[in-house]
Structure formats: C-alpha cells, structure tokens
Design a protein around this motif. Structure first.
Motif, short mmCIF file in Angstrom:
data_model
loop_
_atom_site.label_atom_id
_atom_site.label_comp_id
_atom_site.label_asym_id
_atom_site.label_seq_id
_atom_site.Cartn_x
_atom_site.Cartn_y
_atom_site.Cartn_z
N CYS A 88 13.72 42.41 9.66
CA CYS A 88 14.57 41.87 10.73
C CYS A 88 13.73 41.35 11.90
O CYS A 88 14.09 40.35 12.54
CB CYS A 88 15.53 42.94 11.24
N ARG A 133 14.42 37.28 12.83
CA ARG A 133 15.38 36.95 11.77
C ARG A 133 16.78 37.47 12.11
O ARG A 133 17.75 36.73 12.05
CB ARG A 133 14.91 37.52 10.44
N TYR A 134 16.90 38.73 12.45
CA TYR A 134 18.20 39.29 12.76
C TYR A 134 18.12 40.17 14.00
O TYR A 134 17.11 40.86 14.21
CB TYR A 134 18.73 40.15 11.60
N TYR A 154 23.72 30.57 10.09
CA TYR A 154 22.96 30.96 8.91
C TYR A 154 23.71 32.01 8.09
O TYR A 154 23.83 31.91 6.86
CB TYR A 154 21.60 31.51 9.33
N THR A 156 22.81 29.98 16.06
CA THR A 156 21.89 29.79 14.94
C THR A 156 22.06 30.87 13.88
O THR A 156 22.12 30.59 12.69
CB THR A 156 20.44 29.76 15.43
N ARG A 157 22.15 32.13 14.32
CA ARG A 157 22.30 33.22 13.35
C ARG A 157 23.70 33.22 12.74
O ARG A 157 23.86 33.49 11.54
CB ARG A 157 22.01 34.56 14.01
N THR A 164 26.56 39.60 16.45
CA THR A 164 25.73 38.40 16.43
C THR A 164 26.03 37.60 17.69
O THR A 164 27.20 37.35 18.01
CB THR A 164 26.02 37.57 15.17
N TYR A 223 15.16 29.01 12.14
CA TYR A 223 16.58 28.69 12.07
C TYR A 223 16.81 27.21 12.36
O TYR A 223 16.05 26.58 13.11
CB TYR A 223 17.37 29.52 13.08
N SER A 258 25.53 42.17 10.92
CA SER A 258 24.54 41.42 11.70
C SER A 258 23.29 41.09 10.90
O SER A 258 22.50 40.24 11.31
CB SER A 258 24.15 42.22 12.96
N CYS A 259 23.10 41.77 9.76
CA CYS A 259 21.87 41.53 8.98
C CYS A 259 22.13 41.61 7.47
O CYS A 259 21.18 41.69 6.69
CB CYS A 259 20.78 42.52 9.36
#
Length: 396
Positions: A178, A196-197, A317, A313-314, A309, A184, A219-220
């Motif tokens: 993470c 990443r997360y 994704y 961007t996340r 989140t 991203y 969230s991940c």
C-alpha cells in the motif's frame, strides 16, 4: 464515539456552557473521536478556517486533547466553566474546547463547528520502536492495512483479536504494498505518482464489525482470511501462479460456470469523500466504451461506495478494477487431493484441463484462476472454488 483513521473533516457531539459577565462567552466542548489521535490540523466555523478570518482574532480560542492514555484535564476549561472539574479528563478520548466571545458584528448565530482531524495513531509491526502493549509508541498512519490491523485488535471499539492470533507477516507485506508509489491516471490523461492506497475516513462502532471491515477493506481491495492457524490479510492484486491443478490432483469432474449478466458491469457510479472539496461526498462515473460496445450498448452500472477513499485518482482506479474483474466470468469448483494443502485462499493457480483445452498453446501451463474458497473434508480431500484471473485487470 467515532474512530477516525487517516484524515477527515468531522463534527461531533457537543457540551455547551454560557459563562462570564453578561453571558459574554460560549464554551463548546466537542468530542472528536477515539484517541489517541495525532492532531487537529484546522478548526472551522461555518466551513471557514478560523486561522484565515481576521475578525476571529481575540474572539475565538481553542484547546485540544488528543486522547492520550492518562491525559490530564484541560486547565482553561476547568478554570472558566464551573460545571467542569479536574476529574473530567476524557481519558483516551480526543476532544476540543472552543471558546467564542460574543460580538454581534461577527456572530449572527451559533456557527457550525467542524475540525480537520489527523486521526488515530496505530501500531505498525514493521517499526521496531512500536510496542503492541504501549500505545504511546504508536504513530499516525493512513496505511489501510495498519488501520485494519488496529480495528481487528482494539479491545474498545474493534474486534479484540490477540496479536498472537494474527499473521503479522502478511500485514507487513501488504502494508508495504500500500505504501509503494503507483502511477495513477488523472482525468486529463496525465499521470501522478502517489502511495498506492490510503485509508481516510470515520468508523461508527455501532455498526456491525463485518460492515466496518468491508468499508476499511474497500480502500485497498483487501480480504481478511479467517484462521486455519491465524488471521491473514491479502490484497487482490497481480500475482504469479503458485500451484498447478491437473488430472492427477483433481478428483472427479471439474464444475464450470460462466458469470451472469447481473454480475457483468461496463460502468460504475462511484461515491467517495473528496479531500479537495472539504471531504464532501463526490460522485464519479467511470465507464469503458469498449465494454459497452461488447454489451450491445446496454449500460450495466455498478453502484460503488468507497467511504475511506479521498481522491478522484484512487476512486477511478478502484472502480476500473471492479469493472474489469466483473467481466472475468469463469468460475470453477472441484475436489482436490491433499496436495492442495500447499494452496491458500486468494492464491493464483494454474488449472490444466484437456476437456476445456486449458493445456496447449498459450494455455500450455493451464488457465489461471484465483482461489476464493477452500473447505477441508473428513476424507482428507479439499473442496475448492476459484474465479478466473487476468493480470491485465490490475493495469491503470
């Protein structure tokens, strides 16, 4: 009492008291959440940062307790509010005291009070300086795996699972995953490198533990695997095949099922809490024109919520991952010999089948699947379920 992980703008329950000559002062004591938090970064009155409003200078004062174990009472509050005494320490509770001095030209009513909180300090098993039993050694983190670990082990608002029943190595590995940088895609097609997360949100302990874990794991894309020995965490991500199933270790027939139209998606309507818009709920719609075309231009929309989140961007994704994985339609079920004991839930495996043509050409090593369920039977066989796996799902 809420639990704040990462950062979030929050309100809270208040105690109010009017004191001073001619009722000059309004004292507001707001409970923020379970402690120990890191800090209160900003205080807002009617969504305005008090540090940026010149009229508030001298009229608004604040004092914060972070909810540390054994914290002392708030001196100004005790000295200025007769009903508040030195026994009211709020042990392990984060709270803020805001005093407003009345000025008719500044305050037309009681303003709404909110705070940007840098939330819970959590235990990180990767840090040698952290002690499982001494919360004073813990530090703030927005790493979702560490927040999940905190919820699983906490005895006040979490599940109270002892650390010796948790496979901490899996938590260390996935926490590193993470924290790693990831490129991203922005809305304009450019790339941005971020962790990443991350995990930024508020838990309500009155909700069921399963619902709270689902929110944290969203969230991940994490999965908590109940113990055959210890609790493990695995993030749904690209992986290499660790085992091959074939006619020698598969007993009987291979049950195969395709995905239904109900499961297949080509568009997602995503709700998340946007840090660039005061953490208000934002809605983002993402779709794949190629998938829509494949589905005869019929929109198949998933309704997704990512409560932990905080960035477009996340959220974008994660929603693309959901859409692409929903289209991996093959599911298999079979009985395996005891050789499958080396396999665990969430492992990627090869399945070779001459009947399905999964043993030649590009599939000479077999077709890849991810294990989703294992059940150990009394006759030492293992019932296994798996879903189709494609590494292209995980590309931005």
């Amino acid at each position: 009492i809420p639990v704040i992980y990462g950062e979030r703008i929050v309100g809270g329950s208040e105690y109010r008291s009017i004191e001073g000559t001619n009722n000059k002062f309004l004292h507001r004591v707001m409970c923020l959440g379970e402690g120990e938090i890191d800090s209160v970064k900003k205080v807002f009155l009617n969504n305005k940062d008090i540090s940026t409003i010149s009229e508030y200078i001298g009229l608004v004062t604040t004092e914060v307790k972070t909810g540390q174990v054994g914290q002392s009472f708030m001196g100004n509050l005790v000295s200025q509010v007769p009903a508040w005494d030195t026994t009211m320490v709020g042990n392990q509770i984060a709270y803020i005291h805001v005093r407003l001095e009345y000025d008719r030209d500044v305050f037309s009513g009681i303003p709404r009070l909110t705070c940007l909180v840098k939330g819970k300090k959590v235990y990180d098993p990767r840090e040698s300086s952290h002690s499982q039993t001494n919360t004073l050694t813990w530090e703030w983190s927005d790493n979702p795996v560490l927040c999940i670990l905190d919820y699983l082990t906490n005895t006040v608002y979490g599940r109270g699972i002892p650390y010796d029943q948790i496979d901490l190595e899996t938590f260390k590995n996935e926490a590193d995953y993470c924290d790693a940088s990831f490129n991203y895609l922005n809305a304009d097609g450019s790339t941005i490198s971020q962790k990443r997360y991350t995990c930024n949100g508020v838990l309500n302990p009155d909700e069921t533990a399963l619902n709270n874990l689902k929110k944290l794991c969203s969230s991940c894309r994490a999965v908590i695997i109940p113990p055959s020995d210890k609790y493990r965490i695995v993030i749904d991500r690209e992986a290499t095949a660790s085992f091959t199933f074939n006619e020698e270790n598969i007993i009987g027939s291979l049950g195969i099922k395709g995905g239904s139209l109900r499961e297949k998606k080509n568009q997602a309507r995503v709700r998340f809490f946007d840090k660039n818009n005061n953490y208000d709920e934002a809605i983002h719609v993402t779709s794949s024109s190629s998938f829509v075309e494949e589905d005869a231009n019929q929109l198949l929309t998933a309704e997704l919520l990512y409560p932990f989140t905080n960035s477009y961007t996340r959220a974008n994704y994660l929603s693309h991952l959901h859409i692409k994985s929903s289209r991996e339609h093959w599911k298999v079920a079979f009985t395996a010999t005891s050789e499958a004991l080396s396999v665990q839930v969430m492992d990627v495996v090869n399945i070779k089948s001459s009947a399905m043509g999964w043993n030649s050409g590009s599939l000479a090593s077999g077709k890849k699947f991810r294990i989703t369920h294992m059940e150990f039977m009394p006759d030492d066989t293992i019932e296994i379920q798996a879903e189709e796996y494609d590494p292209s799902v995980y590309t931005p």
